[in-house]
Design a protein around this motif. Structure first.
Motif, PDB file in Angstrom:
ATOM      1  N   GLN A  37       1.042  -1.020  -0.319  1.00  0.00           N
ATOM      2  CA  GLN A  37       0.670  -0.038  -0.080  1.00  0.00           C
ATOM      3  C   GLN A  37       0.602   1.263  -0.149  1.00  0.00           C
ATOM      4  O   GLN A  37       0.006   2.860   0.367  1.00  0.00           O
ATOM      5  N   PHE A  38       2.061   1.140  -0.017  1.00  0.00           N
ATOM      6  CA  PHE A  38       3.464   2.099  -0.041  1.00  0.00           C
ATOM      7  C   PHE A  38       3.931   2.748  -1.175  1.00  0.00           C
ATOM      8  O   PHE A  38       4.601   3.757  -1.194  1.00  0.00           O
ATOM      9  N   VAL A  39       3.255   2.587  -2.126  1.00  0.00           N
ATOM     10  CA  VAL A  39       3.778   3.357  -3.302  1.00  0.00           C
ATOM     11  C   VAL A  39       3.127   2.989  -4.848  1.00  0.00           C
ATOM     12  O   VAL A  39       2.358   2.355  -4.705  1.00  0.00           O
ATOM     13  N   ASP A  40       2.974   4.139  -5.266  1.00  0.00           N
ATOM     14  CA  ASP A  40       2.183   4.965  -5.803  1.00  0.00           C
ATOM     15  C   ASP A  40       2.169   3.984  -7.108  1.00  0.00           C
ATOM     16  O   ASP A  40       3.419   3.808  -7.940  1.00  0.00           O
ATOM     17  N   GLY A  41       1.470   3.516  -7.714  1.00  0.00           N
ATOM     18  CA  GLY A  41       1.171   2.501  -9.368  1.00  0.00           C
ATOM     19  C   GLY A  41       1.292   1.124  -8.829  1.00  0.00           C
ATOM     20  O   GLY A  41       1.369   0.512 -10.000  1.00  0.00           O
ATOM     21  N   GLU A  75       1.056  -7.737 -15.799  1.00  0.00           N
ATOM     22  CA  GLU A  75       0.421  -6.897 -15.263  1.00  0.00           C
ATOM     23  C   GLU A  75       1.325  -5.774 -14.428  1.00  0.00           C
ATOM     24  O   GLU A  75       1.896  -5.419 -14.651  1.00  0.00           O
ATOM     25  N   GLU A  76       0.634  -6.457 -13.027  1.00  0.00           N
ATOM     26  CA  GLU A  76       1.842  -6.611 -11.898  1.00  0.00           C
ATOM     27  C   GLU A  76       3.109  -5.669 -12.108  1.00  0.00           C
ATOM     28  O   GLU A  76       3.823  -5.021 -11.698  1.00  0.00           O
ATOM     29  N   LEU A  77       3.818  -7.296 -12.861  1.00  0.00           N
ATOM     30  CA  LEU A  77       5.242  -7.086 -12.671  1.00  0.00           C
ATOM     31  C   LEU A  77       5.586  -6.238 -13.279  1.00  0.00           C
ATOM     32  O   LEU A  77       6.852  -5.369 -13.223  1.00  0.00           O
ATOM     33  N   ARG A  78       5.239  -5.693 -14.211  1.00  0.00           N
ATOM     34  CA  ARG A  78       5.294  -4.796 -15.588  1.00  0.00           C
ATOM     35  C   ARG A  78       5.191  -3.439 -14.848  1.00  0.00           C
ATOM     36  O   ARG A  78       6.273  -2.444 -14.711  1.00  0.00           O
ATOM     37  N   ARG A  79       4.508  -3.239 -13.455  1.00  0.00           N
ATOM     38  CA  ARG A  79       4.860  -2.280 -13.237  1.00  0.00           C
ATOM     39  C   ARG A  79       5.341  -1.681 -11.728  1.00  0.00           C
ATOM     40  O   ARG A  79       5.475   0.001 -11.765  1.00  0.00           O
ATOM     41  N   LEU A  80       5.982  -2.503 -11.472  1.00  0.00           N
ATOM     42  CA  LEU A  80       6.465  -3.028 -10.923  1.00  0.00           C
ATOM     43  C   LEU A  80       8.638  -2.830 -10.870  1.00  0.00           C
ATOM     44  O   LEU A  80       8.871  -1.679 -10.725  1.00  0.00           O
ATOM     45  N   SER A  83       8.340   0.991 -12.772  1.00  0.00           N
ATOM     46  CA  SER A  83       7.516   2.225 -11.055  1.00  0.00           C
ATOM     47  C   SER A  83       8.780   3.331 -11.595  1.00  0.00           C
ATOM     48  O   SER A  83       8.290   4.546 -11.369  1.00  0.00           O
ATOM     49  N   GLY A  84       9.703   2.869 -10.993  1.00  0.00           N
ATOM     50  CA  GLY A  84      11.191   4.110 -10.932  1.00  0.00           C
ATOM     51  C   GLY A  84      11.555   3.884  -9.237  1.00  0.00           C
ATOM     52  O   GLY A  84      11.597   5.018  -9.026  1.00  0.00           O
ATOM     53  N   LYS A  88      16.416  -1.996  -6.171  1.00  0.00           N
ATOM     54  CA  LYS A  88      16.708  -3.058  -6.356  1.00  0.00           C
ATOM     55  C   LYS A  88      15.594  -4.010  -6.944  1.00  0.00           C
ATOM     56  O   LYS A  88      14.452  -4.072  -6.104  1.00  0.00           O
ATOM     57  N   LEU A  89      15.247  -4.728  -7.684  1.00  0.00           N
ATOM     58  CA  LEU A  89      14.361  -5.732  -8.212  1.00  0.00           C
ATOM     59  C   LEU A  89      15.026  -7.204  -8.743  1.00  0.00           C
ATOM     60  O   LEU A  89      14.500  -7.199  -8.984  1.00  0.00           O
TER      61      LEU A  89
END
Length: 536
Positions: A37-41, A75-80, A83-84, A88-89
């Protein structure tokens, strides 16, 4: 069901992060996850925990990780990734790699919930799937279509993304590492868009680099894998002496589709496990199973009663007995020799033949927690048979010198030393890079960790590091040894690190790989200390 991250199973202790990660990796329905709940987008993206300890399967590597995300959709993977918001991911599969190649303390991506088989093309014998699909589940999905994977590593719990990215392999002189079975792949990058589709026709140079890209060239979200017709194998197990191996090796490499040797250090015993496909319409031969299990393990039971009389061997299998024996004194050379001798006798009593589907035959039990170092090196090709008077092929010459080294330095080498073969991979980043008819040998040394006492585990770890260092010092240059990507460790000594990097530059197209990394991942989102250190 799914509850809060701080939840606990009814009547039991709360899950550790290691259990959660394994549950994610293996698709367990009881995984406890939360919603970020803590990252926009990225407010709808599933994440497993914050500030948790991530541990690999053998308990030999762990990292305190700030955040591990587990996207449920592409879609969730792409947004992560795009997101900028993260420094690190690093993508992680089943966390099986002995060296923790996927670990990064500032952020990781578990692919375990992206595990669907998307399409099976029976005519082309291909399967399209998400990268988090497990090998075991892919095989079962393919079974009704009469298809299977071309080859398997020792275990089948890997996710297909990690399985291919580290260049895993089975054994067979004419069978390449698994990255060579990748027909097409889709990678998600920070640069935006739906992702890059790579194949031999679309961006072929990048495709060759990325299909064995060690997770450094984007997050693999989707793969198309070339399969083969499902088939049964007839497997034979027998023992031989090193002299017999040297005499028959060239014949056996050609005679069997799959073959591996298990050399028992400090003995004159080599276990041979070889198999060939059952021909269409051919009647299954009658299984020859050898001695009953109780008779086979007698040498280990007898030794355990002598050296650890307070341990009850009843109902222990072979692997458990070996662990209990080594636990008595895992670094005492004379004790290890006795344990290895008992293991050699076990295998002499285990000769036999069995028939089963290829995935059942080619997967096998690797034993308990362990350190393992596996190297690959070129050993010519199979186009010409070695003349009787010619020197040994490099694979057996290497084994002769490795065994001599173990004796010379009185190394408490646990058993077995496993030797396998593959043909070449078209990926220049594969340790077995080469032409389709080239031959490469893979040799793995091992030390088990049969104790939970940290001081004892540390002592075994230090001894194993010395064992591996001695192998490279004595034989590395002569045989052009390349370490498996899931087992390579970054050297800590400055001089050894310098040489390690020189060898990597010598064996791999590091300049091209780094250019590709910079283009796909300009800010090092997928880089960790191991990748940064090796490809500097």
């Amino acid at each position: 069901g799914v509850g809060g991250a701080g939840g606990a199973r009814a009547g039991r202790e709360p899950w550790s992060w290691s259990q959660r990660l394994r549950a994610v990796a293996f698709g367990a329905a009881t995984l406890y996850v939360a919603r970020a709940q803590f990252v926009d987008g990225v407010d709808d993206v599933t994440f497993a925990s914050e500030s948790s300890t991530v541990e690999n399967w053998s308990g030999t590597k762990r990292v305190e990780c700030e955040k591990v995300f587990a996207p449920e959709t592409e879609e969730e993977l792409r947004r992560l990734v795009q997101s900028g918001r993260f420094s690190k991911l690093r993508p992680v599969g089943s966390a099986l790699s002995p060296n923790g190649v996927a670990f990064e303390k500032r952020g990781m991506l578990s692919m375990g919930l992206l595990d669907k088989v998307l399409e099976v093309d029976v005519e082309k014998k291909q399967v399209r799937l998400q990268a988090g699909a497990r090998v075991r589940e892919v095989v079962e999905h393919l079974r009704p279509y009469g298809l299977t994977l071309q080859n398997y590593a020792s275990i089948r719990e890997q996710q297909m993304g990690g399985f291919t990215q580290v260049g895993a392999h089975g054994t067979g002189a004419a069978i390449p590492p698994v990255d060579e079975t990748v027909v097409e792949m889709k990678i998600i990058t920070p640069r935006g868009g739906d992702g890059l589709r790579l194949s031999a026709e679309s961006e072929p140079d990048m495709f060759k680099l990325a299909k064995c890209g060690v997770g450094a060239l984007g997050v693999v979200s989707e793969l198309t894998i070339q399969c083969v017709d499902a088939h049964k194998l007839v497997e034979y197990t027998w023992t031989a002496t090193p002299e017999e191996i040297e005499k028959k090796h060239e014949i056996w490499l050609r005679e069997y589709q799959h073959i591996r040797y298990m050399w028992i250090p400090h003995t004159e015993t080599v276990v041979v496990v070889a198999s060939n496909p059952l021909k269409p319409g051919e009647r299954e031969p009658r299984i020859r199973s050898g001695m009953a299990e109780k008779r086979r393990v007698e040498p280990l039971v007898r030794l355990l009663k002598e050296v650890a009389p307070n341990v009850d061997p009843a109902d222990m299998n072979f692997g458990q007995l070996r662990d209990e024996l080594l636990k008595v004194n895992p670094l005492d050379v004379e004790h290890v020799k006795r344990v290895n001798a008992a293991e050699a006798e076990f295998w002499k009593r285990s000769s036999g033949m069995r028939v089963d589907w290829s995935d059942q035959i080619l997967g096998f039990d690797c034993g308990g927690q362990q350190h393992v170092l596996e190297v690959a090196f070129p050993v010519g090709d199979l186009e010409r048979e070695r003349p009787e008077a010619a020197p040994l092929r490099a694979d057996l010459q290497f084994m002769r010198e490795l065994r001599e080294m173990i004796v010379k330095y009185q190394i408490p080498a646990h058993a077995p030393i496993e030797q396998r073969w593959t043909s070449g991979s078209s990926s220049p980043m594969s340790p077995a890079a080469g032409t389709p008819n080239s031959l490469h040998s893979w040799v793995g040394i091992i030390m088990y960790l049969p104790t939970d006492v940290q001081a004892e585990r540390d002592a075994i770890t230090n001894a194993f590091k010395a064992y591996g260092a001695k192998e490279f010092d004595e034989l590395g240059d002569k045989y052009e040894l390349r370490t498996h990507w899931a087992k390579i460790e970054l050297e800590t000594d400055p001089e050894r690190l310098k040489k390690q990097r020189e060898k990597i530059h010598q064996h791999y197209p590091v300049k091209e790989f780094n250019v590709a990394r910079k283009m796909i991942d300009p800010h090092g989102l997928f880089t960790n200390p191991l990748i940064a250190g090796l490809f500097k």
